[in-house]
Design an enzyme around this catalytic site. Sequence first.
Site, mmCIF file in Angstrom:
data_model
loop_
_atom_site.group_PDB
_atom_site.id
_atom_site.type_symbol
_atom_site.label_atom_id
_atom_site.label_comp_id
_atom_site.label_asym_id
_atom_site.label_seq_id
_atom_site.Cartn_x
_atom_site.Cartn_y
_atom_site.Cartn_z
ATOM 1 N N GLU A 200 0.826 -1.218 0.000
ATOM 2 C CA GLU A 200 0.000 0.000 0.000
ATOM 3 C C GLU A 200 0.856 1.261 0.000
ATOM 4 O O GLU A 200 0.579 2.210 -0.742
ATOM 5 C CB GLU A 200 -0.946 -0.014 1.198
ATOM 6 C CG GLU A 200 -1.933 -1.179 1.195
ATOM 7 C CD GLU A 200 -1.356 -2.473 1.784
ATOM 8 O OE1 GLU A 200 -2.055 -3.491 1.743
ATOM 9 O OE2 GLU A 200 -0.210 -2.456 2.282
ATOM 10 N N ARG B 33 6.136 -11.071 11.202
ATOM 11 C CA ARG B 33 5.093 -10.064 11.373
ATOM 12 C C ARG B 33 3.947 -10.508 12.280
ATOM 13 O O ARG B 33 3.048 -9.703 12.552
ATOM 14 C CB ARG B 33 4.543 -9.666 10.004
ATOM 15 C CG ARG B 33 3.773 -10.747 9.305
ATOM 16 C CD ARG B 33 3.598 -10.532 7.813
ATOM 17 N NE ARG B 33 3.108 -9.255 7.377
ATOM 18 C CZ ARG B 33 2.944 -8.907 6.088
ATOM 19 N NH1 ARG B 33 3.260 -9.781 5.136
ATOM 20 N NH2 ARG B 33 2.495 -7.727 5.755
ATOM 21 N N ARG C 24 -0.847 -13.633 -0.897
ATOM 22 C CA ARG C 24 0.421 -14.008 -0.288
ATOM 23 C C ARG C 24 0.278 -15.378 0.362
ATOM 24 O O ARG C 24 -0.360 -15.527 1.405
ATOM 25 C CB ARG C 24 0.851 -12.978 0.755
ATOM 26 C CG ARG C 24 1.160 -11.598 0.195
ATOM 27 C CD ARG C 24 2.436 -11.620 -0.639
ATOM 28 N NE ARG C 24 2.808 -10.282 -1.100
ATOM 29 C CZ ARG C 24 2.454 -9.760 -2.266
ATOM 30 N NH1 ARG C 24 1.684 -10.478 -3.097
ATOM 31 N NH2 ARG C 24 2.846 -8.553 -2.618
ATOM 32 N N ALA D 82 7.328 -4.255 -8.918
ATOM 33 C CA ALA D 82 6.832 -3.896 -10.250
ATOM 34 C C ALA D 82 5.313 -3.801 -10.275
ATOM 35 O O ALA D 82 4.741 -2.892 -10.879
ATOM 36 C CB ALA D 82 7.305 -4.921 -11.272
ATOM 37 N N ASP E 173 3.278 -3.066 -7.812
ATOM 38 C CA ASP E 173 2.826 -1.868 -7.111
ATOM 39 C C ASP E 173 3.060 -0.618 -7.953
ATOM 40 O O ASP E 173 2.226 0.295 -7.972
ATOM 41 C CB ASP E 173 3.552 -1.730 -5.767
ATOM 42 C CG ASP E 173 3.269 -2.891 -4.837
ATOM 43 O OD1 ASP E 173 2.173 -3.484 -4.928
ATOM 44 O OD2 ASP E 173 4.141 -3.212 -4.010
#
Length: 323
Positions: A51, A119, A181, A265, A267
């Site tokens: 994002e 994460r 993902r 690429a 994004d």
Amino acid sequence: MSSPPTSGSPEGGSPGSGLLTFGETMGLVAADGIGPLAYAKSFSFGIGGAESNVAMGVARLGGEATWLGRVGPDAAGALIASRVAAAGVRTLAITDESFTGLMVRHRRSGEFAQVDYHRAGSAGSRLSPADVPSAEITAASILHVTGITPALSESARAAVFQSIETARAAGVTVSVDLNYRAKLWSRFDAAPVLRDLASRADVVFASPAEAELFVGPGDVPAELAKLGPAEVIVKDGGDGCVALIEGERHTVPALAVTVVDPVGAGDAFVAGYLADRLAGASPAERLTTAITAGAFAVTVPGDCEGAPTRAELAALTGDDVRR
């Protein structure tokens, strides 16, 4: 507990216009060179997040963009907030008590890269509906979300769907990049959520493999368009893209460039399309800008470093020596 969001510099644009996007941006440890991670001799440290990559790409192309997300009270969180703002993005970084997520990337060979995520329980995964103000959504021209955020946590998923409903009710364009993902969730878990996202969007970006998680093989743009979005863009790397926009089909080949790093690429492609959409460009112009921005991005290492300016886009198809 968390701290109120901090805004980027005034150069990052004004509230109430342009693109609004939100999600997790992480610190990025990248092995320099190509080969097994165990033999890497040096590393670089940066940031990466789908994002924020798109927001930075839009800003570099002259559009107004706002990025919102949670970051930890650590050096990586501070770097994310400062670097996104430095790209000209209005940055709403909420400082969370948890840590900033981290990804480690290396090029195992010249053909593919591997990314490991650290994460679980991160600041970014703790995003919630209350973090995304309705006033920010309803004043934007485009709300852009991805299929990554719903995979992070139940609260992050709720933030995405509530924001989409707020945008739809206000007549704000909803843009979705499916961005599946596999390391975050299974195909079985992802498919119905991604399908739901696509059905609520005005603009959908997907790779053929992502779309085929929940639509049949064949005419992928047409199958996606049956779910409701007026603009479907299927991005296919070196094969360019195929789009179905307001019922009109467009096919744009990829540009021939020397690939240094393929990450980012997609994004850059999305940023190019949305920047031109904000500027009122025609569908054909948007797709040309998207293809060129994606091509430029692969010639530069890093997640977001390769996002081009308008002048650099023009340079890619002209003289390769700037004097």
